[in-house]
Design an enzyme around this catalytic site. Structure first.
Site, PDB file in Angstrom:
ATOM      1  N   ASP A  14       0.876  -1.179   0.000  1.00  6.57           N
ATOM      2  CA  ASP A  14       0.000   0.000   0.000  1.00  6.57           C
ATOM      3  C   ASP A  14       0.911   1.226   0.000  1.00  6.57           C
ATOM      4  OD1 ASP A  14      -2.421   1.578   0.348  1.00  6.57           O
ATOM      5  OD2 ASP A  14      -1.781   1.895   2.406  1.00  6.57           O
ATOM      6  N   SER A  15       0.296   2.396  -0.158  1.00  5.84           N
ATOM      7  CA  SER A  15       1.088   3.624  -0.107  1.00  5.84           C
ATOM      8  C   SER A  15       1.639   3.874   1.301  1.00  5.84           C
ATOM      9  CB  SER A  15       0.212   4.811  -0.505  1.00  5.84           C
ATOM     10  OG  SER A  15      -0.841   4.954   0.430  1.00  5.84           O
ATOM     11  N   CYS A  77      -4.499  -1.521  -1.758  1.00  2.83           N
ATOM     12  CA  CYS A  77      -4.655  -0.081  -1.988  1.00  2.83           C
ATOM     13  C   CYS A  77      -5.611   0.093  -3.163  1.00  2.83           C
ATOM     14  CB  CYS A  77      -3.288   0.512  -2.318  1.00  2.83           C
ATOM     15  SG  CYS A  77      -3.330   2.249  -2.781  1.00  2.83           S
ATOM     16  N   GLU A 155      -1.885   8.420   8.312  1.00  2.46           N
ATOM     17  CA  GLU A 155      -0.424   8.220   8.326  1.00  2.46           C
ATOM     18  C   GLU A 155       0.209   8.897   9.547  1.00  2.46           C
ATOM     19  OE1 GLU A 155       1.844   6.542   6.229  1.00  2.46           O
ATOM     20  OE2 GLU A 155       0.037   5.607   5.427  1.00  2.46           O
ATOM     21  N   CYS A 187     -11.073   3.166   0.474  1.00  5.85           N
ATOM     22  CA  CYS A 187      -9.634   3.396   0.646  1.00  5.85           C
ATOM     23  C   CYS A 187      -9.238   2.612   1.888  1.00  5.85           C
ATOM     24  CB  CYS A 187      -9.359   4.888   0.838  1.00  5.85           C
ATOM     25  SG  CYS A 187      -7.680   5.259   1.405  1.00  5.85           S
ATOM     26  N   HIS A 189      -7.030   2.992   4.021  1.00  7.99           N
ATOM     27  CA  HIS A 189      -6.679   3.768   5.224  1.00  7.99           C
ATOM     28  C   HIS A 189      -7.910   4.041   6.096  1.00  7.99           C
ATOM     29  CE1 HIS A 189      -2.822   4.635   3.244  1.00  7.99           C
ATOM     30  NE2 HIS A 189      -2.416   5.205   4.367  1.00  7.99           N
TER      31      HIS A 189
END
Ligand code: DGL
Length: 224
Positions: A14-15, A77, A155, A187, A189
């Site tokens: 994932d990012s 992701c 994040e 998403c 996240h």
């Protein structure tokens, strides 16, 4: 597959930390599997970048995992899946599983005929999303809300700060007005913000996180 190939890890990327929400479900469902996780924190967020850039970043992350000998890959992701899944599938001789915004279950369950989805700007611009809308929700009211800033908040670990709550309130208010009864987390996240999202949306909205169904799919692919 010989036994050393079978015992190889499943690569997940994932990012950043978002894919851990998918990893969590996969580890629960497949406790004997080994997983190798790559979070591209240096380049997060992906979702506000142009598609070719996201594709290059996804390829670099996937190449890293492939170089470590993984036996399968999970693109944990939505943004990277949307930009690169076909290129990735053509590139490696191993199963590559991606994320899909869960519009199908949302369409099946809605009673108000009004469903919402939150995701990154890049996910909404991709063809994968417009195909899903056409396929499953053409007769429904679909509220799609891009949410720049939320990935950065996750994040940074800012899950229950005032700023994050305010951002969520701004993004989710139109959903409440439109009487959305299914809200898709598009998403990886966003599941980390689920308590805050639930608090805003209230008990009448069902929040759909696709992670359990992705874990099911990965287990099936590995069995085959
Ligand atoms: N977890 C990624 C997704 O599912 C976040 C993308 C980003 O870095 O903006 O879309």
């Amino acid at each position: 597959m010989n036994s050393s190939a079978r015992s190889a890890a499943v690569g997940v990327f994932d990012s950043g930390v978002g894919g851990v929400s998918v990893l969590r479900d996969m580890a629960q469902r497949m406790p004997r599997e080994r997983f190798l996780y790559f979070g591209d924190n240096v380049n997060a967020p992906y979702g506000t970048r142009p598609e070719p850039e996201i594709r290059d970043l996804a390829l670099a992350a996937a190449d890293f995992l492939a170089s470590r000998g993984v036996k399968a890959m999970v693109v944990a992701c939505n943004t990277a899946t949307s930009a690169a899944i076909e290129v990735l599938r053509a590139r490696y001789d191993m199963p590559v599983v991606g994320m899909e915004p869960a519009l199908k279950p949302a369409a099946e369950r809605t009673r108000t005929r009004s469903v919402g989805i939150i995701a990154t700007p890049a996910t909404f611009q991709g063809e994968l999303f417009s195909n899903l809308v056409r396929r499953y929700t053409s007769d429904l009211c679909v509220l799609s809300q891009a949410c720049p800033g939320l990935v950065d908040a996750v994040e940074a670990g800012a899950l229950d700060t005032e700023d994050t709550a305010e951002l969520l309130q701004t993004y989710l208010s139109p959903m409440i007005e439109a009487q959305v009864d299914q809200l898709v987390l598009g998403c990886t996240h966003y599941p980390f913000l689920r308590p805050a999202i639930e608090q805003i949306m209230g008990p009448d909205t069902c929040i759909i996180d696709p992670a359990p169904s992705i874990a099911r799919q990965v287990a099936l692919v590995l069995k085959q």
